[in-house]
Design an enzyme around this catalytic site. Structure first.
Site, short mmCIF file in Angstrom:
data_model
loop_
_atom_site.label_atom_id
_atom_site.label_comp_id
_atom_site.label_asym_id
_atom_site.label_seq_id
_atom_site.Cartn_x
_atom_site.Cartn_y
_atom_site.Cartn_z
N ASN A 12 8.90 -4.31 4.34
CA ASN A 12 7.86 -4.80 3.74
C ASN A 12 8.42 -5.66 2.44
OD1 ASN A 12 5.88 -5.35 1.87
ND2 ASN A 12 4.44 -3.67 2.69
N ASP A 14 6.52 -7.72 0.52
CA ASP A 14 5.48 -8.00 -0.42
C ASP A 14 6.04 -8.24 -1.95
OD1 ASP A 14 3.67 -7.58 1.76
OD2 ASP A 14 2.78 -5.88 0.94
N HIS A 15 6.89 -7.34 -2.22
CA HIS A 15 7.31 -7.48 -3.67
C HIS A 15 8.39 -8.55 -3.90
CE1 HIS A 15 4.30 -4.45 -4.35
NE2 HIS A 15 4.95 -3.53 -3.52
N ARG A 23 5.89 -15.64 -11.94
CA ARG A 23 6.15 -16.91 -12.83
C ARG A 23 5.33 -17.93 -12.52
NH1 ARG A 23 10.66 -17.56 -16.02
NH2 ARG A 23 10.66 -15.84 -17.48
N HIS A 48 1.64 -7.83 3.65
CA HIS A 48 0.10 -7.47 3.59
C HIS A 48 -0.46 -8.62 2.69
CE1 HIS A 48 -2.63 -4.44 1.38
NE2 HIS A 48 -3.36 -5.33 2.05
N ARG A 50 -3.21 -9.48 0.94
CA ARG A 50 -4.22 -8.98 0.51
C ARG A 50 -5.60 -9.98 0.06
NH1 ARG A 50 -2.84 -3.78 -2.16
NH2 ARG A 50 -4.79 -3.80 -2.97
N ARG A 54 -2.40 -11.32 -4.34
CA ARG A 54 -1.57 -11.26 -5.49
C ARG A 54 -0.10 -11.09 -5.22
NH1 ARG A 54 -2.74 -4.76 -6.17
NH2 ARG A 54 -4.94 -5.61 -6.25
N HIS A 55 0.17 -11.16 -3.78
CA HIS A 55 1.58 -11.29 -3.49
C HIS A 55 1.82 -12.21 -2.43
CE1 HIS A 55 0.96 -7.71 -1.33
NE2 HIS A 55 1.02 -6.89 -2.28
N GLU A 75 -0.40 -6.85 7.48
CA GLU A 75 -1.10 -5.70 7.22
C GLU A 75 -2.30 -6.28 6.36
OE1 GLU A 75 -0.06 -3.00 3.87
OE2 GLU A 75 1.77 -2.70 5.00
N THR A 106 -1.82 0.27 -1.97
CA THR A 106 -2.79 1.03 -1.03
C THR A 106 -2.91 2.60 -1.23
OG1 THR A 106 -2.09 -0.54 0.62
CG2 THR A 106 -3.43 0.92 1.50
N GLU A 156 -0.55 4.75 11.59
CA GLU A 156 0.61 4.83 10.69
C GLU A 156 0.17 5.85 9.65
OE1 GLU A 156 2.48 1.27 9.24
OE2 GLU A 156 2.76 2.09 7.24
N HIS A 199 4.91 4.29 3.41
CA HIS A 199 4.27 4.25 1.92
C HIS A 199 5.16 5.22 1.10
CE1 HIS A 199 1.98 3.38 -1.47
NE2 HIS A 199 1.32 2.38 -0.81
N GLY A 221 8.99 -0.73 1.73
CA GLY A 221 8.99 -1.90 0.83
C GLY A 221 9.56 -1.57 -0.76
N HIS A 222 8.68 -1.12 -1.29
CA HIS A 222 8.81 -1.37 -2.66
C HIS A 222 10.10 -0.65 -3.11
CE1 HIS A 222 7.97 0.49 -6.78
NE2 HIS A 222 7.69 -0.56 -7.00
N1 PXP Z 1 2.85 0.90 5.08
C1 PXP Z 1 1.74 0.42 4.61
C2 PXP Z 1 0.52 0.56 5.67
C3 PXP Z 1 1.30 0.04 3.43
O1 PXP Z 1 0.12 -0.31 2.80
C4 PXP Z 1 2.44 -0.07 2.55
C5 PXP Z 1 2.51 -0.79 1.38
O2 PXP Z 1 2.19 -2.18 1.27
C6 PXP Z 1 3.87 0.25 3.20
C7 PXP Z 1 3.86 0.89 4.29
C8 PXP Z 1 5.16 0.34 2.42
O3 PXP Z 1 4.89 0.99 1.36
P1 PXP Z 1 6.07 1.01 0.37
O4 PXP Z 1 6.20 -0.54 -0.32
O5 PXP Z 1 5.83 1.84 -0.91
O6 PXP Z 1 7.43 1.24 0.81
#
Ligand code: PXP
Length: 249
Positions: A12, A14-15, A23, A48, A50, A54-55, A75, A106, A156, A199, A221-222
């Protein structure tokens, strides 16, 4: 014992976009991160989009669809706008998640049981368009049973609470949560659902979930993007891949 089949890793990104957007600049580029993830052994990319953007942005999704060779898991919330976007791009997969403006991530699973007819209507056109629809839910039997009736191919399982208990040092609660996730995975498979999980997963928490025989894919992801600060993105993904493979035996 037979080794379990290979587990897919969805990264993932996103971050990467979160840091870029902090920035309002053009970098770091999430599409570049997606390409690097592929080189490091990812099997798919999750992004994702959103409602508040936001990202990940609409342009990021366009570019991911155009430039990626890996399957994209989009997502999104169950809104008309997101359904239109998904039908326009036709990503490999769409994971339906609950979304609240105020949340930082989420926070819980989608309440499929409480809105089964609406979710069923939402899943239909996506599945007909050939998109593999996944519902992001908790491990409760009522949610899994309802998910199976919607026509979604995949669930999931939300591993956030399990990971939070681990880092809070609440081991009894963590282990209970893990046992409930394991039962949920088995129940889902008995309904013919493909099981994914994700997650909050980290190097410390990934192995027990990766060892559930029913789980086919983890989306992470994170932690990986954070770990990339210290060891680089490719190395951070490779280590996750190694731990997942080790858990599969
Ligand atoms: N799966 C889903 C459905 C999510 O919403 C997220 C977070 O966007 C993730 C996996 C990944 O979670 P994390 O970024 O905490 O690893």
């Amino acid at each position: 014992m037979e080794p379990l089949g290979k587990l897919r890793l969805g990264v993932n990104i996103d971050h990467v976009a979160t840091v870029r957007n902090a920035r309002g600049s053009a970098y770091p580029d999430p599409v570049r991160a997606a390409k690097l993830s592929e080189q490091a052994g990812a099997d798919g990319i999750t992004a994702h989009l959103r409602e508040d953007r936001r990202h990940i942005s609409d342009r990021d999704i366009e570019r991911l669809m155009a430039e990626l060779t890996l399957p994209l898991n989009l997502e999104m919330a169950a809104t008309d706008e997101m359904q239109t976007i998904a039908l326009r791009h036709r990503p490999h997969a769409a994971c339906i998640v609950p979304e609240k403006r105020q949340e930082v991530t989420t926070e819980g699973g989608l309440d499929v049981a409480g809105q089964e007819a609406r979710i069923t209507d939402f899943v239909g056109p996506l599945a007909e368009a050939g998109i593999r629809v996944s519902l992001f839910i908790g491990h409760e039997a009522a949610q899994i049973e309802a998910a199976a009736r919607t026509g979604a191919a995949v669930i999931e399982l939300h591993t956030g609470a399990y990971c939070d208990f681990h880092y809070a040092g609440e081991t009894a609660k963590r282990d209970a949560e893990l046992a409930a996730l394991a039962s949920g995975a088995a129940l889902a498979q008995s309904f013919g659902l493909e099981v994914h999980a994700g997650h909050g997963l980290t190097y410390e928490t990934v192995k027990p979930v990766a060892s559930f025989p029913q789980v086919m894919e983890l989306n992470i992801g994170h932690f990986l993007i954070g770990e990339a600060i210290f060891r680089g993105l490719e190395a951070s993904i490779r280590e996750m891949r190694r731990l997942m493979d080790e858990a599969r035996g």
